[in-house]
Design a protein around this motif. Sequence first.
Motif, mmCIF file in Angstrom:
data_model
loop_
_atom_site.group_PDB
_atom_site.id
_atom_site.type_symbol
_atom_site.label_atom_id
_atom_site.label_comp_id
_atom_site.label_asym_id
_atom_site.label_seq_id
_atom_site.Cartn_x
_atom_site.Cartn_y
_atom_site.Cartn_z
ATOM 1 N N GLY A 1 0.816 -1.217 0.000
ATOM 2 C CA GLY A 1 0.000 0.000 0.000
ATOM 3 C C GLY A 1 0.841 1.255 0.000
ATOM 4 N N ILE A 2 1.916 1.260 0.803
ATOM 5 C CA ILE A 2 2.810 2.429 0.855
ATOM 6 C C ILE A 2 3.511 2.617 -0.488
ATOM 7 N N LEU A 3 3.994 1.515 -1.061
ATOM 8 C CA LEU A 3 4.687 1.598 -2.352
ATOM 9 C C LEU A 3 3.769 2.156 -3.434
ATOM 10 N N LEU A 4 2.553 1.644 -3.501
ATOM 11 C CA LEU A 4 1.597 2.132 -4.509
ATOM 12 C C LEU A 4 1.278 3.606 -4.295
ATOM 13 N N ILE B 1 -7.046 -0.154 -8.286
ATOM 14 C CA ILE B 1 -6.984 -0.398 -6.837
ATOM 15 C C ILE B 1 -8.384 -0.397 -6.239
ATOM 16 N N ILE B 2 -9.187 0.567 -6.667
ATOM 17 C CA ILE B 2 -10.567 0.650 -6.166
ATOM 18 C C ILE B 2 -11.388 -0.523 -6.679
ATOM 19 N N THR B 3 -11.210 -0.863 -7.953
ATOM 20 C CA THR B 3 -11.967 -1.970 -8.545
ATOM 21 C C THR B 3 -11.637 -3.299 -7.882
ATOM 22 N N SER B 4 -10.394 -3.460 -7.447
ATOM 23 C CA SER B 4 -9.987 -4.732 -6.836
ATOM 24 C C SER B 4 -10.803 -5.060 -5.595
ATOM 25 N N VAL C 1 -4.943 3.984 -0.010
ATOM 26 C CA VAL C 1 -5.810 5.168 -0.076
ATOM 27 C C VAL C 1 -5.434 6.183 0.998
ATOM 28 N N GLY C 2 -5.180 5.696 2.212
ATOM 29 C CA GLY C 2 -4.817 6.611 3.297
ATOM 30 C C GLY C 2 -3.498 7.313 3.047
ATOM 31 N N MET C 3 -2.528 6.579 2.513
ATOM 32 C CA MET C 3 -1.223 7.185 2.272
ATOM 33 C C MET C 3 -1.248 8.163 1.104
ATOM 34 N N VAL C 4 -2.058 7.897 0.096
ATOM 35 C CA VAL C 4 -2.207 8.864 -0.996
ATOM 36 C C VAL C 4 -2.735 10.181 -0.438
ATOM 37 N N LEU D 1 -1.140 7.207 7.895
ATOM 38 C CA LEU D 1 -0.649 5.835 7.806
ATOM 39 C C LEU D 1 -1.163 5.000 8.966
ATOM 40 N N PHE D 2 -1.029 5.506 10.180
ATOM 41 C CA PHE D 2 -1.442 4.720 11.341
ATOM 42 C C PHE D 2 -2.958 4.558 11.406
ATOM 43 N N THR D 3 -3.681 5.568 10.973
ATOM 44 C CA THR D 3 -5.142 5.441 10.937
ATOM 45 C C THR D 3 -5.565 4.347 9.971
ATOM 46 N N SER D 4 -4.946 4.321 8.798
ATOM 47 C CA SER D 4 -5.281 3.289 7.815
ATOM 48 C C SER D 4 -4.777 1.921 8.254
#
Length: 298
Positions: free
Chosen positions: A116-119, A137-140, A181-184, A221-224
Motif C-alpha cells: 500500500g505504501i509503495l503504490l 486499486i478501487i476496482t480490486s 488510499v490513506g497514504m495517498v 498511515l497509522f489510521t489506515s
Amino acid sequence: MKERTGISSFLFDRFLPIGSVVVVILAAWYAFAVFMNAQFELDQAARANTEISATQLVKNTMAQERPVLPAPHQVANEIWKTTALKKITSKRSLVYHSWVTISSTLLGFVMGTGLGILLAVLIVHSNVLDKSLMPWIITSQTIPILAVAPMIIVVLNAVGISGLLPKSLISAYLSFFPVAVGMVKGLRSPDLMHLDLMRTYNASRSQIFWKLRWPSAVPFLFTSMKVAVAISLVGAIVGELPTGAVAGLGARLLTGSYYGQTIQIWSALIAAAALAAVLVMLVDLASRIVSGRMGMVR
C-alpha cells in the motif's frame, strides 16, 4: 464546579459509556437466546405431553447442548475451557488456533502495508500511475473475497505453495487498500505553501518526500493501518475456510458448523473479535509512541 480527575475521570469518560453499551448488548443477547431457543424446549414438552413453566423454559434455554443461539455465559465457559484449561499446544486449545490465524494475519498485514505504501508513493509522484493504478486499486475491492480466496488457494497449491503464504496473500489483498488510499491522502496533505517553500530552497524530490510529505502522512498511515490490521484478520480466517484447514480460527468455525457446535462457533467468533481489538490497540500504541517522538500533539 470541580473538574473530575484521575480514576473518577476514567470511570465517567471511558468505563461508564463502554460499560453501558456492554450491559445493553448482554441483555439483548440473553433475550434473543431465550427467544430463539424456546421453540426446541416447547417442542420437547409437547412430545412428552407435559407442561413447562416460564421459569423452567428460560432456565432450559440457557443450558442447551446445541442451542440455536448460545447464551453469553455458555460462550464464556467454552472460552475458559479452551484457553485456561488446555495446553497451548493442544489442538483443542483456542490459544493454539488463535496463534495459527494471527501468524498469517501479521504476515499478510506487513505485506499489505508495504504494498500500500509503495503504490501510494508511485501514485503521488506520477500522474500516469495516478490515472492508471488508482481505478484498478478501487476496482480490486469490489470483488468478493469469498470468490477470490478459493482461486488463490487452488492456484498456489497447483504450483506447490501451501500453508501460511496463501492465507497471508489473502490478508494482504484486503489490507493493502486502506493503506494505499490513506497514504495517498497523507502524502498529498502538505499545504501548497510548504511545498512551494521547499522548492524555493531548491529541495530535491527525495528531500521533499522525507522532510515534508512523509511526516505529514504518518498520522494517515497509522489510521489506515488500524483498519488494515483488523481486515487482515478477516482475510486470514476467510483463507482458512476453502482449504478445509485443521488449525486456525477458521478451522474452528468449520468444525463447529459441520457438527452443529454453535457454542464452539461463537467462542471462535469472540476470540477473533478480541484478537482484532488487541491488534488495533497495538497499532494505536505504536502510533502514540511515534507521534510523541515526532512531537505531534495527540
